[in-house]
Scaffold this active site. Structure first.
Site, PDB file in Angstrom:
ATOM      1  N   ALA A  82      15.084  -9.599  -5.040  1.00 53.38           N
ATOM      2  CA  ALA A  82      13.743  -9.542  -4.439  1.00 53.38           C
ATOM      3  C   ALA A  82      13.861  -9.632  -2.927  1.00 53.38           C
ATOM      4  O   ALA A  82      14.602 -10.460  -2.394  1.00 53.38           O
ATOM      5  CB  ALA A  82      12.891 -10.697  -4.952  1.00 53.38           C
ATOM      6  N   THR A 126      23.480  -7.452   2.953  1.00 58.23           N
ATOM      7  CA  THR A 126      23.335  -6.067   3.413  1.00 58.23           C
ATOM      8  C   THR A 126      24.213  -5.719   4.612  1.00 58.23           C
ATOM      9  O   THR A 126      24.475  -6.569   5.475  1.00 58.23           O
ATOM     10  CB  THR A 126      21.860  -5.807   3.795  1.00 58.23           C
ATOM     11  OG1 THR A 126      21.779  -4.588   4.549  1.00 58.23           O
ATOM     12  CG2 THR A 126      21.263  -6.919   4.654  1.00 58.23           C
ATOM     13  N   GLU A 128      23.209  -4.120   7.008  1.00 57.10           N
ATOM     14  CA  GLU A 128      22.374  -4.257   8.212  1.00 57.10           C
ATOM     15  C   GLU A 128      22.786  -5.490   9.020  1.00 57.10           C
ATOM     16  O   GLU A 128      22.515  -5.560  10.217  1.00 57.10           O
ATOM     17  CB  GLU A 128      20.899  -4.390   7.823  1.00 57.10           C
ATOM     18  CG  GLU A 128      20.204  -3.077   7.545  1.00 57.10           C
ATOM     19  CD  GLU A 128      19.979  -2.231   8.791  1.00 57.10           C
ATOM     20  OE1 GLU A 128      19.463  -2.763   9.777  1.00 57.10           O
ATOM     21  OE2 GLU A 128      20.341  -1.049   8.775  1.00 57.10           O
ATOM     22  N   TYR A 151      14.482  -8.034   9.651  1.00 54.91           N
ATOM     23  CA  TYR A 151      15.021  -7.927   8.279  1.00 54.91           C
ATOM     24  C   TYR A 151      16.477  -8.408   8.242  1.00 54.91           C
ATOM     25  O   TYR A 151      16.846  -9.261   7.418  1.00 54.91           O
ATOM     26  CB  TYR A 151      14.941  -6.466   7.794  1.00 54.91           C
ATOM     27  CG  TYR A 151      15.758  -6.201   6.546  1.00 54.91           C
ATOM     28  CD1 TYR A 151      15.262  -6.518   5.280  1.00 54.91           C
ATOM     29  CD2 TYR A 151      17.036  -5.638   6.623  1.00 54.91           C
ATOM     30  CE1 TYR A 151      16.018  -6.284   4.124  1.00 54.91           C
ATOM     31  CE2 TYR A 151      17.795  -5.403   5.486  1.00 54.91           C
ATOM     32  CZ  TYR A 151      17.283  -5.732   4.239  1.00 54.91           C
ATOM     33  OH  TYR A 151      18.032  -5.500   3.112  1.00 54.91           O
ATOM     34  N   LYS A 155      18.164 -11.707   6.375  1.00 62.20           N
ATOM     35  CA  LYS A 155      19.219 -11.559   5.358  1.00 62.20           C
ATOM     36  C   LYS A 155      20.486 -12.329   5.746  1.00 62.20           C
ATOM     37  O   LYS A 155      21.242 -12.769   4.889  1.00 62.20           O
ATOM     38  CB  LYS A 155      19.537 -10.074   5.158  1.00 62.20           C
ATOM     39  CG  LYS A 155      18.519  -9.336   4.306  1.00 62.20           C
ATOM     40  CD  LYS A 155      18.731  -9.683   2.834  1.00 62.20           C
ATOM     41  CE  LYS A 155      17.816  -8.909   1.922  1.00 62.20           C
ATOM     42  NZ  LYS A 155      18.104  -9.142   0.499  1.00 62.20           N
TER      43      LYS A 155
HETATM   44  P1  NAP Z   1      13.234  -2.565  -3.325  1.00 61.55           P
HETATM   45  O1  NAP Z   1      13.194  -1.323  -4.138  1.00 61.55           O
HETATM   46  O2  NAP Z   1      12.362  -2.679  -2.127  1.00 61.55           O
HETATM   47  O3  NAP Z   1      12.941  -3.788  -4.302  1.00 61.55           O
HETATM   48  C1  NAP Z   1      12.656  -5.070  -3.821  1.00 61.55           C
HETATM   49  C2  NAP Z   1      11.913  -5.835  -4.875  1.00 61.55           C
HETATM   50  O4  NAP Z   1      11.586  -7.141  -4.375  1.00 61.55           O
HETATM   51  C3  NAP Z   1      10.609  -5.199  -5.323  1.00 61.55           C
HETATM   52  O5  NAP Z   1      10.583  -5.171  -6.718  1.00 61.55           O
HETATM   53  C4  NAP Z   1       9.557  -6.163  -4.792  1.00 61.55           C
HETATM   54  O6  NAP Z   1       8.432  -6.261  -5.635  1.00 61.55           O
HETATM   55  C5  NAP Z   1      10.308  -7.486  -4.836  1.00 61.55           C
HETATM   56  N1  NAP Z   1       9.663  -8.490  -4.004  1.00 61.55           N
HETATM   57  C6  NAP Z   1       9.251  -8.385  -2.713  1.00 61.55           C
HETATM   58  N2  NAP Z   1       8.660  -9.512  -2.314  1.00 61.55           N
HETATM   59  C7  NAP Z   1       8.678 -10.358  -3.367  1.00 61.55           C
HETATM   60  C8  NAP Z   1       8.198 -11.674  -3.576  1.00 61.55           C
HETATM   61  N3  NAP Z   1       7.578 -12.358  -2.607  1.00 61.55           N
HETATM   62  N4  NAP Z   1       8.381 -12.232  -4.789  1.00 61.55           N
HETATM   63  C9  NAP Z   1       8.979 -11.557  -5.777  1.00 61.55           C
HETATM   64  N5  NAP Z   1       9.451 -10.297  -5.654  1.00 61.55           N
HETATM   65  C10 NAP Z   1       9.296  -9.708  -4.455  1.00 61.55           C
HETATM   66  O7  NAP Z   1      14.729  -2.848  -2.825  1.00 61.55           O
HETATM   67  P2  NAP Z   1      16.122  -2.342  -3.435  1.00 61.55           P
HETATM   68  O8  NAP Z   1      16.535  -1.127  -2.705  1.00 61.55           O
HETATM   69  O9  NAP Z   1      16.046  -2.358  -4.917  1.00 61.55           O
HETATM   70  O10 NAP Z   1      17.086  -3.500  -2.922  1.00 61.55           O
HETATM   71  C11 NAP Z   1      17.338  -4.647  -3.723  1.00 61.55           C
HETATM   72  C12 NAP Z   1      17.879  -5.750  -2.838  1.00 61.55           C
HETATM   73  O11 NAP Z   1      19.091  -5.330  -2.211  1.00 61.55           O
HETATM   74  C13 NAP Z   1      16.967  -6.157  -1.693  1.00 61.55           C
HETATM   75  O12 NAP Z   1      17.133  -7.541  -1.497  1.00 61.55           O
HETATM   76  C14 NAP Z   1      17.503  -5.399  -0.483  1.00 61.55           C
HETATM   77  O13 NAP Z   1      17.175  -6.068   0.711  1.00 61.55           O
HETATM   78  C15 NAP Z   1      18.979  -5.424  -0.789  1.00 61.55           C
HETATM   79  N6  NAP Z   1      19.762  -4.305  -0.274  1.00 61.55           N
HETATM   80  C16 NAP Z   1      19.415  -3.026  -0.555  1.00 61.55           C
HETATM   81  C17 NAP Z   1      20.187  -1.976  -0.112  1.00 61.55           C
HETATM   82  C18 NAP Z   1      19.835  -0.548  -0.422  1.00 61.55           C
HETATM   83  O14 NAP Z   1      20.392   0.341   0.240  1.00 61.55           O
HETATM   84  N7  NAP Z   1      18.988  -0.288  -1.415  1.00 61.55           N
HETATM   85  C19 NAP Z   1      21.362  -2.241   0.619  1.00 61.55           C
HETATM   86  C20 NAP Z   1      21.700  -3.572   0.884  1.00 61.55           C
HETATM   87  C21 NAP Z   1      20.916  -4.610   0.413  1.00 61.55           C
HETATM   88  P3  NAP Z   1       6.989  -5.749  -5.214  1.00 61.55           P
HETATM   89  O15 NAP Z   1       6.842  -4.410  -5.836  1.00 61.55           O
HETATM   90  O16 NAP Z   1       6.147  -6.814  -5.801  1.00 61.55           O
HETATM   91  O17 NAP Z   1       6.941  -5.700  -3.700  1.00 61.55           O
HETATM   92  O1  G4F Z   2      16.428   4.754   5.060  1.00 58.75           O
HETATM   93  P1  G4F Z   2      16.274   3.691   6.090  1.00 58.75           P
HETATM   94  O2  G4F Z   2      14.919   3.140   6.290  1.00 58.75           O
HETATM   95  O3  G4F Z   2      17.335   2.576   5.705  1.00 58.75           O
HETATM   96  P2  G4F Z   2      18.023   1.401   6.543  1.00 58.75           P
HETATM   97  O4  G4F Z   2      17.234   1.020   7.712  1.00 58.75           O
HETATM   98  O5  G4F Z   2      19.439   1.799   6.780  1.00 58.75           O
HETATM   99  O6  G4F Z   2      17.957   0.183   5.502  1.00 58.75           O
HETATM  100  C1  G4F Z   2      18.311   0.342   4.128  1.00 58.75           C
HETATM  101  O7  G4F Z   2      19.677   0.067   3.968  1.00 58.75           O
HETATM  102  C2  G4F Z   2      20.064  -1.286   4.280  1.00 58.75           C
HETATM  103  C3  G4F Z   2      21.567  -1.371   4.065  1.00 58.75           C
HETATM  104  O8  G4F Z   2      22.240  -0.961   5.226  1.00 58.75           O
HETATM  105  C4  G4F Z   2      19.290  -2.226   3.369  1.00 58.75           C
HETATM  106  F1  G4F Z   2      19.657  -3.506   3.628  1.00 58.75           F
HETATM  107  C5  G4F Z   2      17.810  -2.063   3.583  1.00 58.75           C
HETATM  108  O9  G4F Z   2      17.099  -2.897   2.652  1.00 58.75           O
HETATM  109  C6  G4F Z   2      17.437  -0.611   3.302  1.00 58.75           C
HETATM  110  O10 G4F Z   2      17.645  -0.360   1.939  1.00 58.75           O
HETATM  111  O11 G4F Z   2      16.782   4.223   7.506  1.00 58.75           O
HETATM  112  C7  G4F Z   2      18.053   4.812   7.658  1.00 58.75           C
HETATM  113  C8  G4F Z   2      18.158   5.434   9.039  1.00 58.75           C
HETATM  114  C9  G4F Z   2      17.747   4.512  10.195  1.00 58.75           C
HETATM  115  O12 G4F Z   2      18.681   4.669  11.247  1.00 58.75           O
HETATM  116  C10 G4F Z   2      16.399   5.048  10.636  1.00 58.75           C
HETATM  117  O13 G4F Z   2      16.107   4.859  12.022  1.00 58.75           O
HETATM  118  O14 G4F Z   2      17.266   6.543   9.088  1.00 58.75           O
HETATM  119  C11 G4F Z   2      16.605   6.527  10.347  1.00 58.75           C
HETATM  120  N1  G4F Z   2      15.345   7.283  10.223  1.00 58.75           N
HETATM  121  C12 G4F Z   2      15.039   8.405  10.945  1.00 58.75           C
HETATM  122  N2  G4F Z   2      13.808   8.820  10.620  1.00 58.75           N
HETATM  123  C13 G4F Z   2      14.309   6.980   9.434  1.00 58.75           C
HETATM  124  C14 G4F Z   2      13.326   7.946   9.682  1.00 58.75           C
HETATM  125  N3  G4F Z   2      14.135   5.985   8.546  1.00 58.75           N
HETATM  126  C15 G4F Z   2      12.962   5.944   7.869  1.00 58.75           C
HETATM  127  N4  G4F Z   2      12.780   4.987   6.947  1.00 58.75           N
HETATM  128  N5  G4F Z   2      11.968   6.860   8.105  1.00 58.75           N
HETATM  129  C16 G4F Z   2      12.106   7.878   9.002  1.00 58.75           C
HETATM  130  O15 G4F Z   2      11.201   8.683   9.185  1.00 58.75           O
END
Ligand code: NAP
Ligand code: G4F
Length: 340
Positions: A82, A126, A128, A151, A155
């Site tokens: 979450a 992450t 990040e 963010y 984290k």
């Molecule tokens: P996501 O699709 O945004 O899912 C996040 C989940 O957290 C959603 O189900 C959201 O539910 C829930 N949540 C938010 N606020 C909450 C609260 N107050 N109480 C309970 N649940 C809550 O993210 P994801 O891509 O699956 O990522 C999963 C985890 O990995 C996250 O912690 C993210 O920061 C981390 N992460 C992701 C990536 C990536 O590239 N995907 C990379 C590194 C780390 P609601 O629908 O209720 O908002």
């Molecule tokens: O897809 P993004 O929003 O992902 P970002 O910021 O890399 O974060 C994701 O990955 C992280 C792991 O490294 C997670 F921890 C985090 O929860 C999330 O899942 O953006 C990727 C890149 C950035 O550099 C952003 O500036 O895409 C660039 N970008 C350019 N145009 C954009 C856009 N990003 C978004 N979201 N929307 C745009 O229009």
């Protein structure tokens, strides 16, 4: 007896993919979700697993809900996924981001310490957290952290707290430093899904442009289905540790655009892109490129889906979904949200 796992963030991208593999391994899966007037199970429906999950209500910002859940469930494993996970909006919602991503993890770790110290805990850390820090263009577990957004800072707190509970109380607390991972159920605001959905709309004549920010950012993009396997492997080890999870390949947003458009037969993709300063960030992470040797050696983990396959998978899924909606006459275009 079935093993039990509690997944927070169950209706998010990773929660759904992780639930799918845990169910296949025979786990009883509890999924923590918030209370909604109109709950949506799109992601677990997409993977065909909604009926197999036992949903429990809670909120990471409400300590009593976390204490009560842990006290009553005492699961074998907790996967804390979450989060307010969108970097772009964390500048606009820094307090909420911190409450969920930092304090929420503190509530969870404290609840486990009090009521279920034998539970194995996974924290979703992450890449990040590295910001623009690297050595020879690569990040490893040894790379110093330099978070560049509210963010990433939130984290980093929970990452260190996870390590601190492991060191202070001898609890099994592991942390996965995951690089970006995507899928057909990635949230619409992330750049990959924004592109795959935008390309599908353009290919079907439903839109004329995609509005984006910085096209020169580079990310080490993998497939979420591969990455959740690494989370599970981390909790099957004898000792808890921290692992970096990445593909080892990095690509720019331009690369993603070129492959996505070419997949629907469009070569001159630049003419469909409008640069919109609203999607640029106050502080950018320019390039992420991870070296996941430790996970590969100790966990035996390897990513299976390659970059080009991932891009095509996402575009195909969005084209199929849009065609389905159009046939059902349920199509309504999604306006780009005005957040970075
Ligand atoms: P996501 O699709 O945004 O899912 C996040 C989940 O957290 C959603 O189900 C959201 O539910 C829930 N949540 C938010 N606020 C909450 C609260 N107050 N109480 C309970 N649940 C809550 O993210 P994801 O891509 O699956 O990522 C999963 C985890 O990995 C996250 O912690 C993210 O920061 C981390 N992460 C992701 C990536 C990536 O590239 N995907 C990379 C590194 C780390 P609601 O629908 O209720 O908002
Ligand atoms: O897809 P993004 O929003 O992902 P970002 O910021 O890399 O974060 C994701 O990955 C992280 C792991 O490294 C997670 F921890 C985090 O929860 C999330 O899942 O953006 C990727 C890149 C950035 O550099 C952003 O500036 O895409 C660039 N970008 C350019 N145009 C954009 C856009 N990003 C978004 N979201 N929307 C745009 O229009």
């Amino acid at each position: 007896m079935k093993k039990t796992a509690l997944i927070t963030g169950i209706i998010g991208q990773d929660g759904a993919y992780l639930a799918k593999i845990l169910l296949a391994k025979g786990y009883h899966v509890y999924g923590l979700m918030r209370r909604y007037a109109t709950p949506q199970f799109n992601n677990t429906d997409y993977l065909g697993i909604t009926k197999d999950i036992e949903f429990v209500f809670g909120d990471m910002t409400d300590e009593s809900s976390i204490l009560n859940l842990i006290k009553s469930l005492r699961p074998d494993e907790v996967y804390n996924l979450a989060a307010q996970s969108f970097v772009g909006i964390s500048w606009d919602l820094p307090k909420m981001t911190t409450e969920v991503n930092s304090l929420g993890v503190m509530y969870m770790l404290n609840a486990l310490k009090l009521f279920s110290p034998q539970t194995k805990f996974y924290q979703a850390s992450t890449s990040e957290m590295f910001g623009n820090s690297h050595k020879d263009g690569l990040q490893t577990e040894q790379t110093p952290f330099h978070p560049r957004s509210p963010y990433a800072i939130s984290k980093l707190y929970s990452h260190w707290l996870t390590i601190n509970y492991r060191e202070s109380y001898n609890m099994f607390c592991a942390s996965g430093i995951l690089f970006n991972h995507e899928s057909p159920i990635r949230g619409m605001e992330f750049v990959t899904r924004k592109i795959s959905h935008g390309v599908a709309q353009i290919a079907l004549g439903l839109a004329q442009e995609i509005r984006l920010g910085n096209l020169d950012s580079k990310r080490d993009w993998g497939f979420a289905g591969d990455y959740v396997e690494a989370m599970w492997l981390m909790l099957q080890q004898e000792k808890a540790d921290d692992y970096l999870i990445s593909t080892g390949e990095t690509h720019s947003i331009r690369d993603f655009l070129q492959i996505a458009f070419a997949h629907v037969g469009i070569q001159d993709w630049e003419k469909y892109i409008t640069i919109d300063p609203r999607f640029k960030r106050p502080a950018e992470v320019f390039a992420l490129h991870g070296k996941s040797d430790k996970a590969r050696e100790k966990l035996g983990w390897v990513p299976k889906v390659k970059f080009e396959e991932l891009v095509k998978m996402m575009v195909d899924a969005d084209v199929a979904r849009l065609k389905h909606k159009m046939a059902d006459k349920k199509y309504s275009s999604v306006k780009t949200p005005v957040v970075s």
